[in-house]
Design a protein around this motif. Structure first.
Motif, PDB file in Angstrom:
ATOM      1  N   ILE A 183       0.818  -1.220   0.000  1.00 30.83           N
ATOM      2  CA  ILE A 183       0.000   0.000   0.000  1.00 30.83           C
ATOM      3  C   ILE A 183       0.851   1.269   0.000  1.00 30.83           C
ATOM      4  CG2 ILE A 183      -1.859  -1.169   1.241  1.00 30.83           C
ATOM      5  CD1 ILE A 183      -1.179   0.710   3.634  1.00 30.83           C
ATOM      6  N   VAL A 184       2.160   1.137   0.323  1.00 29.29           N
ATOM      7  CA  VAL A 184       2.982   2.342   0.459  1.00 29.29           C
ATOM      8  C   VAL A 184       2.978   3.258  -0.783  1.00 29.29           C
ATOM      9  CG1 VAL A 184       5.415   3.048   0.499  1.00 29.29           C
ATOM     10  CG2 VAL A 184       4.446   1.804   2.415  1.00 29.29           C
ATOM     11  N   PRO A 185       3.184   2.713  -1.984  1.00 26.61           N
ATOM     12  CA  PRO A 185       3.271   3.641  -3.125  1.00 26.61           C
ATOM     13  C   PRO A 185       2.023   4.504  -3.282  1.00 26.61           C
ATOM     14  CG  PRO A 185       3.963   1.448  -3.771  1.00 26.61           C
ATOM     15  CD  PRO A 185       3.411   1.325  -2.390  1.00 26.61           C
ATOM     16  N   VAL A 186       0.854   3.863  -3.219  1.00 23.43           N
ATOM     17  CA  VAL A 186      -0.381   4.598  -3.453  1.00 23.43           C
ATOM     18  C   VAL A 186      -0.710   5.533  -2.285  1.00 23.43           C
ATOM     19  CG1 VAL A 186      -2.869   4.261  -3.441  1.00 23.43           C
ATOM     20  CG2 VAL A 186      -1.483   3.147  -5.167  1.00 23.43           C
ATOM     21  N   VAL A 187      -0.506   5.051  -1.054  1.00 21.14           N
ATOM     22  CA  VAL A 187      -0.835   5.894   0.095  1.00 21.14           C
ATOM     23  C   VAL A 187       0.076   7.129   0.121  1.00 21.14           C
ATOM     24  CG1 VAL A 187      -0.803   6.012   2.607  1.00 21.14           C
ATOM     25  CG2 VAL A 187      -1.839   4.050   1.482  1.00 21.14           C
ATOM     26  N   LEU A 188       1.370   6.913  -0.122  1.00 19.08           N
ATOM     27  CA  LEU A 188       2.280   8.062  -0.142  1.00 19.08           C
ATOM     28  C   LEU A 188       1.912   9.030  -1.268  1.00 19.08           C
ATOM     29  CD1 LEU A 188       5.888   6.856   0.694  1.00 19.08           C
ATOM     30  CD2 LEU A 188       4.249   8.116   2.106  1.00 19.08           C
ATOM     31  N   ALA A 189       1.671   8.470  -2.453  1.00 20.60           N
ATOM     32  CA  ALA A 189       1.309   9.332  -3.584  1.00 20.60           C
ATOM     33  C   ALA A 189       0.046  10.114  -3.258  1.00 20.60           C
ATOM     34  CB  ALA A 189       1.107   8.484  -4.845  1.00 20.60           C
ATOM     35  N   GLY A 190      -0.923   9.421  -2.653  1.00 17.28           N
ATOM     36  CA  GLY A 190      -2.182  10.079  -2.316  1.00 17.28           C
ATOM     37  C   GLY A 190      -1.991  11.161  -1.264  1.00 17.28           C
ATOM     38  N   TRP A 191      -1.129  10.910  -0.301  1.00 15.71           N
ATOM     39  CA  TRP A 191      -0.882  11.908   0.738  1.00 15.71           C
ATOM     40  C   TRP A 191      -0.192  13.137   0.158  1.00 15.71           C
ATOM     41  CZ3 TRP A 191       1.213   8.854   5.625  1.00 15.71           C
ATOM     42  CH2 TRP A 191       0.138   8.154   6.196  1.00 15.71           C
ATOM     43  N   ILE A 192       0.859  12.865  -0.643  1.00 10.82           N
ATOM     44  CA  ILE A 192       1.643  13.980  -1.183  1.00 10.82           C
ATOM     45  C   ILE A 192       0.786  14.824  -2.129  1.00 10.82           C
ATOM     46  CG2 ILE A 192       3.590  14.560  -2.672  1.00 10.82           C
ATOM     47  CD1 ILE A 192       4.945  12.010  -1.465  1.00 10.82           C
ATOM     48  N   ALA A 193       0.031  14.140  -2.988  1.00 12.56           N
ATOM     49  CA  ALA A 193      -0.759  14.867  -3.983  1.00 12.56           C
ATOM     50  C   ALA A 193      -2.210  14.986  -3.540  1.00 12.56           C
ATOM     51  CB  ALA A 193      -0.663  14.156  -5.327  1.00 12.56           C
TER      52      ALA A 193
END
Lengths: 313, 272
Positions: B248-258
């Motif tokens: 889940i890290v890639p999507v959660v991080l991307a979602g948080w940042i953007a």
């Protein structure tokens, strides 16, 4: 969805072509820009659907490849008389309906709470959207084994803290586990749409209400809620459409046991475990019909918003 | 403290309790991922474990990397293809005159609502007959079909916000279509393109049904691979949590940042 292709009849007058270029040329350019996407979409979704309809009229089990032929509506007759279709339709309605209602209610609660300004609001919003970002397969696995496990799960530990007896969630209440996970994942989605609605509210009206001495509850009930109506409708309808096809938590957590065998899981079972191509295709067509009923309501709402806003202004 | 301020802090406290409760399963998953296996599933739960990276070690010893790479290529590949197709189409629908704008839009949005059930059987049989099962390229192409309508719909909303005068000015200056799109319009709607791209990426990265059905070993992506960590014979919760965390890290991080783009994209796609 071919049936829905009967587009709205009222058509807006075409905008005049841009100055300096011929109308015909402008149209040709537009078509050239539009067609690659349109063609891709047609090839990848519409043609397979037509094939599904064709297969649904065939007697065809992959275990008996020789015995294949046209059977008319026989598959539909057996689908409808089987009983599993109706119970599956019931499961789909129950899963979709309760998850949508719960996530919309919770989404509304969180939207109102996170619309206020308070310390750490940005962080709170970030944390709240996370369940929507979590891979559904990961969510299903973690909820099943880490939260709902009868012996070591956190849910039963929590019940124990307040002196309640443990519950065999996964085996005795599979429906509840599915609805909880789906509600958890879709609440942020509803919240985001409703939050957008709250932020689009006319602040002057709210101030006027406050000046006139209306309390917070009164203002919410008679000004905010009516304003949010459209956003609630959109949240409900979009969530319904996504949840009608839900598959991941059912495949991972319950495998369709305990009344959770939704239409998409039933179709998967018939087609890819039972290898009944013809019958499964009939299930597919029926699933589409159910979705169309929901989707046409959804589309009407979307287009109502859409036409008040105007096409490209 | 005045009563109204007291009430305010109370509401804030309730808000935080509810938000943290909602976030708890994610936090607990990440926490469990750092536990040794024998402390992962205990009664009562272990709140002060001996932190370890063993779970992550085990995950990569089981060769998770190829699955992550498959997920990445299917998600990035399909997202790029979707944008290449969707941006011009949305441009034609919102800025350039096309005969049946409403019909075309209606078509795109209705394919979005079509359940996978409508097409999966023929797709499976066709792929089987051309040897396209367990092939990441085919999976990527199917994801294009799934995400294209959403992207067109969102991009149309973003493009509709571009000031018309700007485009007309460019056209009066005799700008060619390429200049009009790349120099004038695209820079303005870049945040919109990012938002649509992000949402397509998330959907593709998280997709389970098609990946589970159409891939086996070579092209297997992360979501179906995760289920293989459930082990009937022994304890698996720490390893499973570690694998799920990595997944889940890639999507959660991307979602948080953007986050801003994500929220805007969802609101645009849903509301306009």
């Amino acid at each position: 969805m071919t049936v829905l292709m009967t587009a709205p009849t009222r058509r807006r007058p075409r905008r005049p072509p841009p100055a300096g270029s011929g109308r015909a040329r402008g149209l040709a350019v537009s078509r050239a820009l539009l067609w690659p996407a349109l063609a891709t979409s047609i090839v990848l979704t519409q043609i397979p659907f037509v094939l599904t309809i064709y297969y649904s009229l065939q007697r065809w089990n992959m275990l008996r490849p020789g015995d294949r032929g046209f059977t008319g509506l026989d598959n539909y007759v057996s689908v409808l008389s089987d009983g599993s279709f109706l119970s599956s339709l019931g499961a789909t309605v129950a899963v979709t309906g309760s998850s949508v209602v719960l996530s919309t209610l919770l989404g509304m609660l969180f939207a109102v709470l996170l619309d206020r300004s308070f310390l750490g609001r940005g962080v709170a919003r970030t944390l709240m959207i996370t369940p929507f970002l979590v891979m559904p397969a990961a969510a299903a696995l973690v909820w099943k084994w880490s939260i709902f496990d009868a012996a070591t799960g956190m849910a039963n530990w929590g019940l124990g803290l307040v002196g309640l007896p443990p519950v065999a969630w996964n085996t005795e209440l599979p429906m509840v586990t599915i609805i909880v996970v789906l509600t958890w994942q879709y609440t942020p989605f509803a919240m985001l749409i409703l939050l957008a609605g709250l932020q689009a509210q006319n602040k002057d009206v709210l101030e006027a209400a406050a000046v006139d001495g209306a309390g917070a509850l009164r203002t919410f009930g008679s000004i905010t809620l009516p304003h949010l109506r459209q956003y609630v409708e959109i949240a409900v309808l979009l969530a319904s459409i996504m949840l009608l096809q839900v598959f991941d938590p059912i495949a991972i957590m319950t495998r369709g046991t305990g009344g959770t065998k939704t239409l998409s899981y039933l179709l998967y079972e018939r087609a890819f475990i039972g290898l009944e191509v013809g019958e499964a295709a009939a299930y597919g067509v029926m699933t589409v019909l159910v979705t169309i009923v929901v989707a046409s309501v959804a589309l009407r709402t979307l287009f109502k918003v859409f036409s008040t806003e105007g096409v490209g202004r | 403290m005045t009563p109204s301020r007291l009430r305010g802090s109370l509401v804030t406290a309730v808000t935080w309790v509810l938000v943290l409760a909602f976030f708890f399963p994610v936090a607990w998953m990440v926490f469990t991922a750092f536990k040794p296996e024998h402390q992962a599933a205990t009664v009562p739960p272990t709140f002060a474990p001996d932190f370890t990276l063993d779970g992550f070690d085990a995950v990569f010893n089981r060769d998770m990397l190829p699955y992550l790479i498959n997920s990445l290529s299917a998600s990035v590949g399909s997202t790029l293809l979707v944008l290449v197709l969707a941006v011009p189409a949305a441009y034609a629908l919102s800025i350039r005159p096309v005969v049946n704008v409403r019909d075309a839009l209606f078509f795109f949005i209705s394919t979005r609502f079509m359940p996978v059930a409508a097409s999966i059987i023929p797709v499976y049989l066709l792929l089987q007959s051309v040897g396209g099962l367990d092939n990441i390229t085919w999976l990527t192409i199917l994801y294009v079909g799934v995400n294209l309508p959403i992207a067109v719909w969102m991009m149309r909303s973003f493009l509709a916000e571009v000031p018309r005068e700007l485009i007309e000015a460019a056209q009066l200056d005799g700008a060619r279509l390429g200049t009009e799109i790349f120099r004038v319009v695209l820079p303005i709607v870049m945040p919109g393109v990012a938002a649509a791209g992000l949402i397509c990426f998330i959907f593709a990265w998280n997709e389970f049904f098609l990946a589970n059905l159409l891939t086996a070993q070579v092209a297997r992506t992360t979501p179906p691979f995760l289920t293989s960590f459930v082990d009937g014979r022994g304890q698996f919760l720490a390893v499973l949590s570690a694998a799920a965390t990595v997944a889940i890290v890639p999507v959660v991080l991307a979602g948080w940042i953007a986050q801003k783009q994500l929220v805007r994209g969802l609101a645009m796609g849903a509301i306009k």
